[in-house]
Motif scaffolding. Structure first.
Motif, PDB file in Angstrom:
ATOM      1  N   ASN A  83      13.010   3.624   7.905  1.00 52.72           N
ATOM      2  CA  ASN A  83      11.865   2.464   7.576  1.00 52.72           C
ATOM      3  C   ASN A  83      11.794   1.567   8.738  1.00 52.72           C
ATOM      4  OD1 ASN A  83      11.275   3.460   5.036  1.00 52.72           O
ATOM      5  ND2 ASN A  83      12.661   2.270   4.045  1.00 52.72           N
ATOM      6  N   ASP A  84      10.921   1.141   9.199  1.00 57.16           N
ATOM      7  CA  ASP A  84      10.714   0.031   9.968  1.00 57.16           C
ATOM      8  C   ASP A  84      10.650  -1.206   9.554  1.00 57.16           C
ATOM      9  OD1 ASP A  84      10.883   2.020  12.391  1.00 57.16           O
ATOM     10  OD2 ASP A  84       8.901   2.685  11.981  1.00 57.16           O
ATOM     11  N   VAL A  85      11.042  -2.130  10.140  1.00 58.16           N
ATOM     12  CA  VAL A  85      10.681  -3.886   9.638  1.00 58.16           C
ATOM     13  C   VAL A  85      10.327  -4.573  10.974  1.00 58.16           C
ATOM     14  CG1 VAL A  85      13.096  -4.109  10.019  1.00 58.16           C
ATOM     15  CG2 VAL A  85      11.422  -5.803   8.569  1.00 58.16           C
ATOM     16  N   VAL A 113       0.934  -1.219  -0.069  1.00 54.67           N
ATOM     17  CA  VAL A 113       0.009   0.107   0.077  1.00 54.67           C
ATOM     18  C   VAL A 113       0.886   1.092   0.148  1.00 54.67           C
ATOM     19  CG1 VAL A 113      -1.851   1.187   1.091  1.00 54.67           C
ATOM     20  CG2 VAL A 113      -1.814  -1.134   1.182  1.00 54.67           C
ATOM     21  N   GLY A 114       0.703   2.038  -1.043  1.00 48.08           N
ATOM     22  CA  GLY A 114       1.727   3.167  -1.255  1.00 48.08           C
ATOM     23  C   GLY A 114       1.384   3.965  -2.392  1.00 48.08           C
ATOM     24  N   ILE A 115       2.251   4.687  -2.852  1.00 50.04           N
ATOM     25  CA  ILE A 115       2.038   5.522  -4.272  1.00 50.04           C
ATOM     26  C   ILE A 115       3.250   5.142  -5.159  1.00 50.04           C
ATOM     27  CG2 ILE A 115       2.451   7.994  -4.985  1.00 50.04           C
ATOM     28  CD1 ILE A 115      -0.029   7.657  -3.200  1.00 50.04           C
ATOM     29  N   ALA A 116       2.884   5.000  -6.423  1.00 49.68           N
ATOM     30  CA  ALA A 116       3.868   4.686  -7.400  1.00 49.68           C
ATOM     31  C   ALA A 116       4.867   5.662  -7.724  1.00 49.68           C
ATOM     32  CB  ALA A 116       3.104   4.439  -8.621  1.00 49.68           C
ATOM     33  N   SER A 117       5.791   5.406  -8.635  1.00 50.43           N
ATOM     34  CA  SER A 117       6.778   6.322  -8.873  1.00 50.43           C
ATOM     35  C   SER A 117       6.295   7.500  -9.679  1.00 50.43           C
ATOM     36  CB  SER A 117       7.958   5.489  -9.954  1.00 50.43           C
ATOM     37  OG  SER A 117       7.330   4.979 -11.017  1.00 50.43           O
ATOM     38  N   ASP A 118       5.141   7.568 -10.304  1.00 44.80           N
ATOM     39  CA  ASP A 118       4.707   8.710 -10.759  1.00 44.80           C
ATOM     40  C   ASP A 118       4.242   9.885  -9.696  1.00 44.80           C
ATOM     41  OD1 ASP A 118       2.312   7.694  -9.900  1.00 44.80           O
ATOM     42  OD2 ASP A 118       1.503   7.828 -11.926  1.00 44.80           O
ATOM     43  N   LYS A 119       4.306   9.459  -8.559  1.00 42.60           N
ATOM     44  CA  LYS A 119       3.751  10.228  -7.153  1.00 42.60           C
ATOM     45  C   LYS A 119       2.492  10.658  -7.277  1.00 42.60           C
ATOM     46  CE  LYS A 119       8.759  11.765  -6.674  1.00 42.60           C
ATOM     47  NZ  LYS A 119       9.253  11.099  -5.615  1.00 42.60           N
ATOM     48  N   LYS A 120       1.852   9.807  -7.943  1.00 42.93           N
ATOM     49  CA  LYS A 120       0.231  10.238  -7.865  1.00 42.93           C
ATOM     50  C   LYS A 120      -0.628   9.030  -7.959  1.00 42.93           C
ATOM     51  CE  LYS A 120       0.002  11.390 -12.693  1.00 42.93           C
ATOM     52  NZ  LYS A 120      -0.195  12.138 -13.792  1.00 42.93           N
ATOM     53  N   THR A 121      -0.255   7.608  -8.554  1.00 45.70           N
ATOM     54  CA  THR A 121      -1.017   6.574  -8.508  1.00 45.70           C
ATOM     55  C   THR A 121      -0.858   5.944  -7.409  1.00 45.70           C
ATOM     56  OG1 THR A 121      -0.528   6.446 -10.906  1.00 45.70           O
ATOM     57  CG2 THR A 121      -1.312   4.706  -9.976  1.00 45.70           C
ATOM     58  N   ASP A 130      11.226   6.095   3.418  1.00 46.76           N
ATOM     59  CA  ASP A 130      12.267   5.945   2.555  1.00 46.76           C
ATOM     60  C   ASP A 130      12.186   5.052   1.423  1.00 46.76           C
ATOM     61  OD1 ASP A 130      15.016   6.101   1.743  1.00 46.76           O
ATOM     62  OD2 ASP A 130      15.688   5.152   3.868  1.00 46.76           O
ATOM     63  N   ASN A 131      11.458   5.460   0.369  1.00 44.70           N
ATOM     64  CA  ASN A 131      11.562   4.674  -0.772  1.00 44.70           C
ATOM     65  C   ASN A 131      11.593   5.603  -1.825  1.00 44.70           C
ATOM     66  OD1 ASN A 131       8.672   5.771  -1.388  1.00 44.70           O
ATOM     67  ND2 ASN A 131       7.933   4.675   0.491  1.00 44.70           N
ATOM     68  N   SER A 132      11.173   4.676  -3.087  1.00 46.75           N
ATOM     69  CA  SER A 132      11.307   5.563  -4.210  1.00 46.75           C
ATOM     70  C   SER A 132      10.225   6.590  -4.484  1.00 46.75           C
ATOM     71  CB  SER A 132      11.016   4.479  -5.444  1.00 46.75           C
ATOM     72  OG  SER A 132       9.624   3.919  -5.396  1.00 46.75           O
ATOM     73  N   THR A 133       9.354   6.967  -3.735  1.00 46.23           N
ATOM     74  CA  THR A 133       8.587   7.952  -3.858  1.00 46.23           C
ATOM     75  C   THR A 133       8.612   9.021  -2.797  1.00 46.23           C
ATOM     76  OG1 THR A 133       6.739   6.979  -2.708  1.00 46.23           O
ATOM     77  CG2 THR A 133       6.769   6.447  -5.083  1.00 46.23           C
ATOM     78  N   GLY A 134       9.216   8.412  -1.843  1.00 52.99           N
ATOM     79  CA  GLY A 134       9.310   9.497  -0.619  1.00 52.99           C
ATOM     80  C   GLY A 134       8.032   9.615   0.212  1.00 52.99           C
ATOM     81  N   ASN A 135       6.914   8.792  -0.321  1.00 54.21           N
ATOM     82  CA  ASN A 135       5.810   8.869   0.503  1.00 54.21           C
ATOM     83  C   ASN A 135       5.724   7.655   1.396  1.00 54.21           C
ATOM     84  OD1 ASN A 135       4.627  11.029  -0.901  1.00 54.21           O
ATOM     85  ND2 ASN A 135       4.577  10.102  -2.612  1.00 54.21           N
ATOM     86  N   ASN A 136       4.773   7.635   2.321  1.00 55.13           N
ATOM     87  CA  ASN A 136       4.726   6.441   3.228  1.00 55.13           C
ATOM     88  C   ASN A 136       4.200   5.303   2.420  1.00 55.13           C
ATOM     89  OD1 ASN A 136       5.724   7.494   5.907  1.00 55.13           O
ATOM     90  ND2 ASN A 136       3.732   8.743   6.018  1.00 55.13           N
ATOM     91  N   ALA A 137       4.605   4.321   3.072  1.00 63.30           N
ATOM     92  CA  ALA A 137       4.259   2.974   2.250  1.00 63.30           C
ATOM     93  C   ALA A 137       4.280   1.895   3.457  1.00 63.30           C
ATOM     94  CB  ALA A 137       4.933   2.493   0.958  1.00 63.30           C
TER      95      ALA A 137
END
Length: 189
Positions: A141-143, A44-52, A167-174
């Protein structure tokens, strides 16, 4: 004629025995280790286009030695001289290039609390829309791993995991949640 045929058969059989006796254990595990088990879950997150928005399930059941990431060998476990166990689990979707790789240590083969967990996750779809998302270990990031078990005699590893953070490819929480149920091969040092 029959005697000559028997001598040829015996010679062929001996040659086969000599060839098989000369074979040694290969560093690349047999096909069953490349296909036993799965890593499956939900992203659950946001794709690399930063909107999908992404709310997708995944299941990775195979791996190709050296394919991803950056020439990694394969899934395995190794028992260190002091009794600690290092485990590396890799499962992929070979058609898309998606994968989840997890490395961790156990203080002993009966330890149920993995330490030093590192992960690398890449999710790619090739249908419309194309989605690309990646997430690696990072201080932001937490694991969490729960319900963990390891059976050294069979190489069977099981557990549930949660990876979360921005801390992922989009900078948005996932958040990535799932379970591991795989068989890995022991590497002898």
């Amino acid at each position: 004629m029959m005697m000559r045929l028997n001598k040829i058969s015996i010679a062929c059989l001996l040659a086969a025995v000599v060839l098989l006796a000369g074979c040694k254990d290969d560093d690349v595990p047999a096909l069953e280790y490349q296909q036993q088990g799965h890593i499956k879950g939900t992203l659950v997150g946001i794709a690399s286009d930063k909107k999908t928005a992404i709310n997708q399930s995944f299941e990775y059941t195979q791996y190709a030695p050296g394919y991803y990431p950056e020439g990694s060998a394969y899934s395995y476990y190794r028992v260190e001289s002091g009794g600690a166990v290092d485990i590396r689990i890799m499962r992929q979707n070979l058609s898309t290039g998606s994968y989840l790789s997890i490395n961790f240590s156990l203080s002993s083969e009966t330890d149920t609390s993995p330490d030093g967990i590192n992960y690398s996750f890449q999710y790619i779809t090739t249908n419309d829309p194309v989605i690309h998302f990646s997430m690696e270990s990072g201080i932001n990031n937490d694991v969490t791993v729960t319900g963990f078990s390891f059976d050294r005699s069979s190489g069977h590893v099981k557990g549930n995991f949660t990876l979360s953070g921005a801390d992922n490819s989009t900078g948005n929480n996932a958040i990535i949640t799932g379970d591991i149920d795989v068989v890995v091969k022991e590497v002898i040092q």
